[in-house]
Design a protein around this motif. Structure first.
Motif, short mmCIF file in Angstrom:
data_model
loop_
_atom_site.label_atom_id
_atom_site.label_comp_id
_atom_site.label_asym_id
_atom_site.label_seq_id
_atom_site.Cartn_x
_atom_site.Cartn_y
_atom_site.Cartn_z
N GLY A 37 7.27 -14.71 2.78
CA GLY A 37 6.72 -13.68 1.92
C GLY A 37 6.00 -12.63 2.73
N GLN A 38 6.69 -12.13 3.74
CA GLN A 38 6.03 -11.08 4.51
C GLN A 38 7.02 -10.02 4.95
OE1 GLN A 38 4.20 -12.13 8.21
NE2 GLN A 38 5.87 -13.46 8.85
N PRO A 39 6.53 -8.77 5.04
CA PRO A 39 7.39 -7.69 5.49
C PRO A 39 7.89 -7.94 6.90
CG PRO A 39 5.30 -6.84 4.61
CD PRO A 39 5.16 -8.32 4.73
N GLY A 40 9.09 -7.46 7.20
CA GLY A 40 9.60 -7.54 8.57
C GLY A 40 9.08 -6.38 9.41
N THR A 41 8.42 -5.43 8.75
CA THR A 41 7.94 -4.22 9.44
C THR A 41 6.55 -4.47 10.04
OG1 THR A 41 7.21 -3.56 7.24
CG2 THR A 41 9.19 -2.49 8.10
N PRO A 42 6.21 -3.73 11.11
CA PRO A 42 4.86 -3.89 11.69
C PRO A 42 3.82 -3.13 10.87
CG PRO A 42 6.09 -2.23 12.92
CD PRO A 42 7.03 -2.76 11.85
N ALA A 43 2.57 -3.24 11.29
CA ALA A 43 1.53 -2.39 10.70
C ALA A 43 1.91 -0.93 10.95
CB ALA A 43 0.19 -2.69 11.36
N PRO A 44 1.53 -0.03 10.05
CA PRO A 44 1.89 1.38 10.25
C PRO A 44 1.46 1.90 11.63
CG PRO A 44 0.84 1.06 8.12
CD PRO A 44 0.75 -0.26 8.84
N ALA A 45 2.26 2.84 12.15
CA ALA A 45 1.97 3.38 13.49
C ALA A 45 0.55 3.94 13.57
CB ALA A 45 3.00 4.46 13.83
N LEU A 46 0.11 4.59 12.50
CA LEU A 46 -1.26 5.16 12.51
C LEU A 46 -2.29 4.06 12.75
CD1 LEU A 46 -1.45 7.69 9.50
CD2 LEU A 46 -1.60 8.20 11.95
N ALA A 47 -2.05 2.90 12.17
CA ALA A 47 -2.99 1.78 12.32
C ALA A 47 -3.00 1.29 13.76
CB ALA A 47 -2.59 0.64 11.38
#
Ligand SMILES: Cc1ncc(COP(=O)(O)O)c(C=O)c1O
Length: 384
Positions: A37-47
């Protein structure tokens, strides 16, 4: 050494599935992950950029227990942007994930032995955390016709000091409309019980915006997180919104239990809240994946499903195929190389006949997973 009896909670079955999938991968197999139950994407680049900068000149020591003031203020602004609710930042408490929020909220609001009404199927850790705190989860079997959400009529004759809902829900992805949510809040408040609303999947909605309990009442505890919409599961950062009268108690507990949420994650979370372009891009992926699932699962023989309103799960009734979802999920992993979650995690009573499919990962994985599921069902003679 002795063990406590209240600590004897059930395992989180999906974590066991993840471990089995990892072992298969270690053995050289290619596994499609429809269990997590988790996105495959990383934290946003801004973060990530904000944290990289902070790491250069900020010692990142403890923050105050309730969280960085700028982050609490920014979270309060989200309630204005998303729901047109004017929220005092003082009511926001930054927590180590929503999981940390549950521990804080349950400890602050309930005494040992208190009973908390929950809908089944539901997120398994609610009941395990409650049990470990000597609270009593009172699981209500919800109806498919009510899209597996609790209704006030389910609660008549039941004694409880708390009620907890999730909308969009895990594992079904269904949402409570405004009047249904208001009816539950009314029933709960009429009993003098505490109402808790898990809003972790807000932001991941498809047809309609999810309703926050704060749009209906100030006298509720809202639990949310940066894990899902903001794509920051491993950063362990979330928040609570509480009535003013409960704040000091929560603050004292937070000081003693956690000192603070991870400072680095707080810095990143603050910046993530401005990453709407990247987050909208993630939403486009979920939207496409959802459509693939709604078309592909019935084709693969999993046709007893309802379109999810939000989150990134499809909950399928497979009771005509098995009464042992755990064994069935094991076979799917072994034979098709697709990891899925047995419904027993979410509903110990009826979950032997259900599976949860997650579509949080990349679209190519979803296509491949659906093709493998179809092959599995065909090989078993379950698809003509
Ligand atoms: C409904 C629900 N609530 C809470 C959580 C816990 O999330 P976190 O502790 O990462 O905020 C999850 C995780 O999957 C979930 O599905």
């Amino acid at each position: 050494m002795r063990n406590s009896s209240r600590g004897a909670v059930d395992p989180f079955i999906v974590m066991d599935v993840m471990e089995a999938a990892r072992q298969a991968e270690d053995a050289g197999r290619h596994i499609i992950h429809m269990e997590v139950g988790q996105p495959g994407t990383p934290a946003p680049a801004l973060a990530r950029d904000a944290l990289a900068e902070a790491m250069r000149d900020n010692p990142l020591g403890y923050t105050v227990a309730l969280g960085l003031p700028a982050l609490r203020k920014r979270i309060a602004r989200l309630y204005g942007d998303w729901y047109n609710v004017d929220l005092d930042p003082a009511r926001v408490v930054v927590t180590p994930g929503s999981s940390g929020g549950f521990i804080l909220a349950f400890s602050a609001l309930f005494d040992a032995g208190d009973r908390i009404a929950l809908g089944a199927p539901g997120y398994p850790s609610y009941r395990q955390i409650m049990k470990s705190l000597d609270l009593v989860p009172v699981e209500v079997q919800t109806r498919a016709e009510a899209r597996f959400q609790m209704e006030p009529s389910d609660l008549s004759g039941i004694d409880y000091q708390g009620m907890m809902v999730a909308s969009p829900a895990n594992p079904t992805g269904t949402m409570l409309g405004r009047s249904d949510l208001a009816a539950l809040i009314d029933a709960c408040q009429a009993k003098g019980a505490a109402f808790l609303s898990d809003e972790i999947y807000h932001g991941i909605e498809y047809e309609h915006k999810a309703v926050s309990a704060l749009q209906i009442s100030d006298d509720v505890c809202v639990i949310n997180s940066f894990s899902k919409y903001f794509s920051m599961t491993g950063w362990r950062i979330g928040w609570l919104v509480l009535p003013e009268a409960n704040l000091r108690q929560v603050e004292r507990l937070a000081q003693n239990m956690f000192i603070c949420a991870p400072h680095a994650a707080q810095v990143a979370a603050l910046a993530a809240m401005d990453a709407s372009e990247e987050l909208d891009g993630n939403m486009q992926v979920y939207r496409e994946n959802r459509q693939l699932m709604l078309d592909g699962l019935p084709k693969a023989g999993f046709d007893r499903i309802a379109p999810p309103d939000g989150a990134f799960y499809v909950y399928a009734d497979v009771s005509h195929l098995t009464d042992d979802s755990r064994a069935f999920a094991k076979d799917i992993l072994e034979e098709a190389g697709v990891a899925v979650t047995p419904g027993l995690d979410f509903d110990p009573v009826r979950g032997g006949g259900t599976l949860r499919f997650s579509y949080a990962r990349a679209t190519e994985d979803i296509r491949e997973g659906l093709a493998r599921l179809e092959g599995f069902m065909r090989a078993r003679g379950l698809l003509v």
